[in-house]
Design an enzyme around this catalytic site. Structure first.
Site, PDB file in Angstrom:
ATOM      1  N   THR A 176       0.815  -1.218   0.000  1.00 44.68           N
ATOM      2  CA  THR A 176       0.000   0.000   0.000  1.00 44.68           C
ATOM      3  C   THR A 176       0.851   1.271   0.000  1.00 44.68           C
ATOM      4  O   THR A 176       1.910   1.337   0.617  1.00 44.68           O
ATOM      5  CB  THR A 176      -0.943  -0.011   1.215  1.00 44.68           C
ATOM      6  OG1 THR A 176      -1.787  -1.151   1.100  1.00 44.68           O
ATOM      7  CG2 THR A 176      -1.802   1.240   1.267  1.00 44.68           C
ATOM      8  N   GLU A 177       0.350   2.290  -0.694  1.00 42.82           N
ATOM      9  CA  GLU A 177       1.004   3.601  -0.780  1.00 42.82           C
ATOM     10  C   GLU A 177      -0.026   4.678  -0.458  1.00 42.82           C
ATOM     11  O   GLU A 177      -1.227   4.390  -0.419  1.00 42.82           O
ATOM     12  CB  GLU A 177       1.533   3.807  -2.209  1.00 42.82           C
ATOM     13  CG  GLU A 177       2.512   2.744  -2.621  1.00 42.82           C
ATOM     14  CD  GLU A 177       3.051   2.963  -4.031  1.00 42.82           C
ATOM     15  OE1 GLU A 177       2.546   3.870  -4.723  1.00 42.82           O
ATOM     16  OE2 GLU A 177       3.977   2.231  -4.398  1.00 42.82           O
ATOM     17  N   SER A 187      -5.785  -1.085  -2.503  1.00 38.97           N
ATOM     18  CA  SER A 187      -6.480  -2.179  -3.182  1.00 38.97           C
ATOM     19  C   SER A 187      -6.221  -2.143  -4.692  1.00 38.97           C
ATOM     20  O   SER A 187      -6.179  -3.174  -5.354  1.00 38.97           O
ATOM     21  CB  SER A 187      -7.978  -2.072  -2.911  1.00 38.97           C
ATOM     22  OG  SER A 187      -8.230  -2.331  -1.547  1.00 38.97           O
ATOM     23  N   HIS A 222       1.439  -4.971 -15.734  1.00 37.28           N
ATOM     24  CA  HIS A 222       2.574  -5.661 -16.373  1.00 37.28           C
ATOM     25  C   HIS A 222       3.929  -5.083 -15.980  1.00 37.28           C
ATOM     26  O   HIS A 222       4.950  -5.691 -16.206  1.00 37.28           O
ATOM     27  CB  HIS A 222       2.445  -5.595 -17.903  1.00 37.28           C
ATOM     28  CG  HIS A 222       1.132  -6.092 -18.394  1.00 37.28           C
ATOM     29  ND1 HIS A 222       0.728  -7.388 -18.222  1.00 37.28           N
ATOM     30  CD2 HIS A 222       0.099  -5.444 -18.998  1.00 37.28           C
ATOM     31  CE1 HIS A 222      -0.491  -7.532 -18.726  1.00 37.28           C
ATOM     32  NE2 HIS A 222      -0.899  -6.370 -19.193  1.00 37.28           N
ATOM     33  N   GLU A 249      -2.443 -14.476   2.109  1.00 32.75           N
ATOM     34  CA  GLU A 249      -2.662 -13.450   3.135  1.00 32.75           C
ATOM     35  C   GLU A 249      -4.124 -13.425   3.578  1.00 32.75           C
ATOM     36  O   GLU A 249      -4.439 -13.367   4.766  1.00 32.75           O
ATOM     37  CB  GLU A 249      -2.252 -12.088   2.544  1.00 32.75           C
ATOM     38  CG  GLU A 249      -2.548 -10.916   3.452  1.00 32.75           C
ATOM     39  CD  GLU A 249      -1.878  -9.618   2.979  1.00 32.75           C
ATOM     40  OE1 GLU A 249      -0.950  -9.693   2.144  1.00 32.75           O
ATOM     41  OE2 GLU A 249      -2.279  -8.554   3.457  1.00 32.75           O
ATOM     42  N   ARG A 261     -22.813 -13.431  34.843  1.00 33.96           N
ATOM     43  CA  ARG A 261     -23.401 -12.133  35.131  1.00 33.96           C
ATOM     44  C   ARG A 261     -24.910 -12.270  35.328  1.00 33.96           C
ATOM     45  O   ARG A 261     -25.607 -12.804  34.459  1.00 33.96           O
ATOM     46  CB  ARG A 261     -23.115 -11.182  33.964  1.00 33.96           C
ATOM     47  CG  ARG A 261     -23.819  -9.859  34.040  1.00 33.96           C
ATOM     48  CD  ARG A 261     -23.215  -8.980  35.116  1.00 33.96           C
ATOM     49  NE  ARG A 261     -23.818  -7.646  35.094  1.00 33.96           N
ATOM     50  CZ  ARG A 261     -23.432  -6.675  35.894  1.00 33.96           C
ATOM     51  NH1 ARG A 261     -22.467  -6.883  36.784  1.00 33.96           N
ATOM     52  NH2 ARG A 261     -24.006  -5.505  35.824  1.00 33.96           N
ATOM     53  N   HIS A 277     -21.815  -7.538  27.054  1.00 35.21           N
ATOM     54  CA  HIS A 277     -20.990  -7.172  28.203  1.00 35.21           C
ATOM     55  C   HIS A 277     -21.449  -5.870  28.859  1.00 35.21           C
ATOM     56  O   HIS A 277     -20.947  -5.500  29.923  1.00 35.21           O
ATOM     57  CB  HIS A 277     -19.515  -7.029  27.787  1.00 35.21           C
ATOM     58  CG  HIS A 277     -18.758  -8.317  27.817  1.00 35.21           C
ATOM     59  ND1 HIS A 277     -18.831  -9.239  26.813  1.00 35.21           N
ATOM     60  CD2 HIS A 277     -17.907  -8.841  28.738  1.00 35.21           C
ATOM     61  CE1 HIS A 277     -18.055 -10.269  27.108  1.00 35.21           C
ATOM     62  NE2 HIS A 277     -17.491 -10.062  28.270  1.00 35.21           N
TER      63      HIS A 277
END
Lengths: 380, 257
Positions: free
Chosen positions: A125-126, A131, A179, A242, A268, A338
């Protein structure tokens, strides 16, 4: 189940290691926004950074499910950033070296990475392209038989501490698009390679995330990984791995959050009974349990194909999309169950809520996954 | 050097143990079982010795068939060979029966040094190591917090209440090691895979020439189990500024101060 008795024994090893040597430090590392490099060396010493790499490079010779076991058990370490940093090292930045690296590159990068002596990062990434990989602007120009690299990379996990980076750079013209892209292995210590800044994030606090800059960084041909101009295609393969390991780790983290929430709901009490005994909550828990189980098994089914060296791009994209969706639901519902405790910064569930959001962005966004599925499966 | 380490599979100590209401034995079915964490120190101690001085470690265990997992873990850590003695008649064995079975298996293997934990983390009788030594007719050196072997001499720092004693013994011997004598290694994946092809003998007491009462069968029996008495309720001191006196009187009465 895809796991053998040996996988179970490995799971016990990793679980013990995580409980004894990582979990006790999670709060400290979150607060410090970093964990020590010694985690890499220790895991290297234990063979955990090379579980599925060949023994001749110092690996353990295991299959893909040994990597899944590691990702799943790292989800129990209490700090999402630690598991992510390890995953970037073992399953994102180094598999391409095994696949396309020369013997010399394997000796220089893969062997010390497996030992935990060199830490790896991956630079895709830049500031102006993530993407949209084909549009990256970091350039490597041919000058006097060398390559001169200029550009910058953003959101790079392990970026501050890494010893080398697997860098995606443009070697053709901008018009060449996909390419004209090549992969390089670049040493951090080279002149011109610097960390611009360490970035603050919503979650994954213990992981170091950097912006990196390259100013006239010179490397030789021995830094080129794979063939010149083949980088985009090789990177597409890397991204499948990944996304798959990211999905496995994320759904495991969802399961851990669910287990903690289930325990909480049994303990609880409100209005005279455990909150899990209220039908409205009980049904929520059942929904989460069902969706986690389905998503996990879908990931396993793809992992089996990946392990056989198949290339199921559509299914991997679907898995990441599905896991992202389930994760968001698990995080939101578990925090809700919670109550006030879930909203407190020190609660594990609020940390999970923050950490878990990344799966829908990192490794390609939900939207990119959908575009891939539309193109590869639906002909749209 | 030939080192034999005794190991045991026990219900996971992180879970609450349950007694069978009729046999009064610890329930071992349907619960998570692990290699006794106390035994990992013994395995590690044995491995460190043979890595430094040559030789190999054999692990010996008595227990049900599934106990093979505990033996495998020790093999995955690096032991060269495993022996598991199983038999229904051994269920609920007392300490002496256990020691007889283990001693017979150890004698069959041959040994320079036998390493055990000081006690198991489920039964806690703490007498098996000494019984094994007696049955093998060798010295028992217990509660070692460090151990080294120099030629044919075992040198041990033996933990005491006040500190430690330096103890030397000729080999062969039995030594029991305390938790903390070392840092047990985690089995690596390579070790786990390798353990599959290591020799593992599965024996019955009959194979060791131990048949009948007092040999391969349980000796003592448990006739009854009673819960520990409930603690009596304490007294609450209300502090109206003079509470310290009542506490001081109470402590004085108990001869604490």
């Amino acid at each position: 189940m895809p796991f053998s008795a040996e996988h179970d024994a490995l799971r016990e090893t990793v679980r013990d290691f995580v409980a004894r040597e990582l979990r006790p430090h999670a709060d400290e590392w979150e607060a410090a926004e970093g964990f020590p490099d010694s985690v890499f060396t220790r895991m290297g010493e234990l063979g955990l950074l090379g579980l599925r790499y060949p023994e001749r490079y110092g690996g353990q010779g295991g299959d893909y499910f040994s990597a899944i076991v590691l990702a799943e058990e790292m989800a129990r370490c209490g700090s999402g950033g630690v598991g992510m940093a390890i995953s970037v090292h073992t399953e994102m930045a180094t598999p391409p070296i095994l696949r396309w690296g020369t013997e010399d590159q394997k000796q220089r990068y893969l062997v010390p990475a497996i030992r935990g002596e060199k830490i790896a990062a991956l630079g895709i990434t830049e500031p102006d392209a993530g993407s949209d990989v084909a549009n990256i602007r970091t350039r490597a120009e041919r000058v006097d038989g060398h390559w001169r690299i200029n550009g910058s990379k953003l959101y790079i996990t392990n970026g501050v501490r890494c010893d080398f980076i697997l860098l995606v750079a443009r070697t053709g013209s901008q018009e060449d698009g996909a390419h004209g892209i090549t992969l390089f292995l670049v040493d951090k210590k080279l002149p011109g390679f610097s960390v611009s800044r360490k970035l603050k994030k919503l979650g994954m606090h213990s992981s170091d995330t950097a912006e990196l800059s390259f100013n006239d960084v010179e490397v030789g041909d021995d830094a080129v990984l794979g063939e010149v101009g083949q980088g985009f295609y090789n990177l597409m393969w890397e991204l499948q791995g990944e996304r798959l390991i990211g999905s496995a780790g994320s759904i495991a983290a969802a399961e851990v959050a669910f287990e903690e929430t289930l325990k909480w709901c049994k303990e609880r009490e409100a209005f005279g009974r455990p909150i899990g005994k209220f039908q409205v909550n009980r049904h929520k828990l059942v929904d989460l349990y069902t969706e986690i189980t389905v998503a996990k098994n879908f990931v396993y089914s793809i992992a089996e194909r990946w392990d056989r060296d198949e290339y199921p791009v559509t299914e991997i994209s679907m898995a990441k999309l599905l896991v992202g969706r389930v994760t968001t639901q698990v995080a939101d519902t578990c925090l809700q169950l919670h109550g006030g405790m879930g909203y407190m910064a020190e609660s594990g569930i609020s940390r999970y809520f923050r950490d878990s959001r990344l799966i829908r962005i990192g490794g390609g966004t939900d939207e990119v996954m959908k575009e891939i599925i539309a193109k590869t499966a639906l002909g749209l | 050097m030939k080192v034999v380490v005794c190991v045991k599979q026990i219900p996971d100590p992180n879970t609450t143990g349950q007694l069978d209401p009729t046999t009064h034995l610890l329930k071992r079915e349907g619960v998570e079982v692990v290699l006794d964490p106390g035994d990992e120190f013994g395995v590690e101690a044995g491995l460190q010795l043979v890595e430094a001085q040559g030789g190999e470690v054999t692990v010996v265990s008595m227990g049900p068939e599934r106990g093979v997992d505990a033996v495998r873990k020790a093999l995955a850590m690096g032991a060269a060979k495993g022996v598991l003695i199983s038999d229904d008649a051994l269920r609920g064995s007392d300490a002496l029966t256990t020691a007889r079975v283990l001693a017979a298996a150890i004698r069959r293997e041959g040994f320079d040094l036998v390493i055990t934990a000081t006690e198991s983390t489920d039964g806690y009788t703490g007498v098996v190591p000494q019984m094994i030594a007696e049955l093998l007719d060798v010295p028992a050196v217990t509660f070692a917090k460090t151990l080294e072997v120099d030629g044919t001499t075992l040198k041990v720092k033996r933990q005491t209440e006040a500190g430690f004693d330096l103890v030397e013994s000729a080999l062969p011997a039995v030594v029991s090691v305390t938790a903390g004598v070392n840092e047990p290694r985690y089995p690596s994946l390579k070790g786990i895979m390798g353990a599959k092809s290591k020799p593992l003998d599965r024996l019955t007491p009959g194979d060791l020439g131990l048949d009948g009462a007092g040999g391969g069968t349980a000796g003592q029996g448990i006739t009854g189990v009673e819960p520990a008495p409930q603690r009596a309720a304490g007294s609450i001191v209300k502090d109206d500024g003079e509470g310290y006196k009542l506490i001081a009187d109470f402590l004085a009465e108990k001869k604490v101060i």
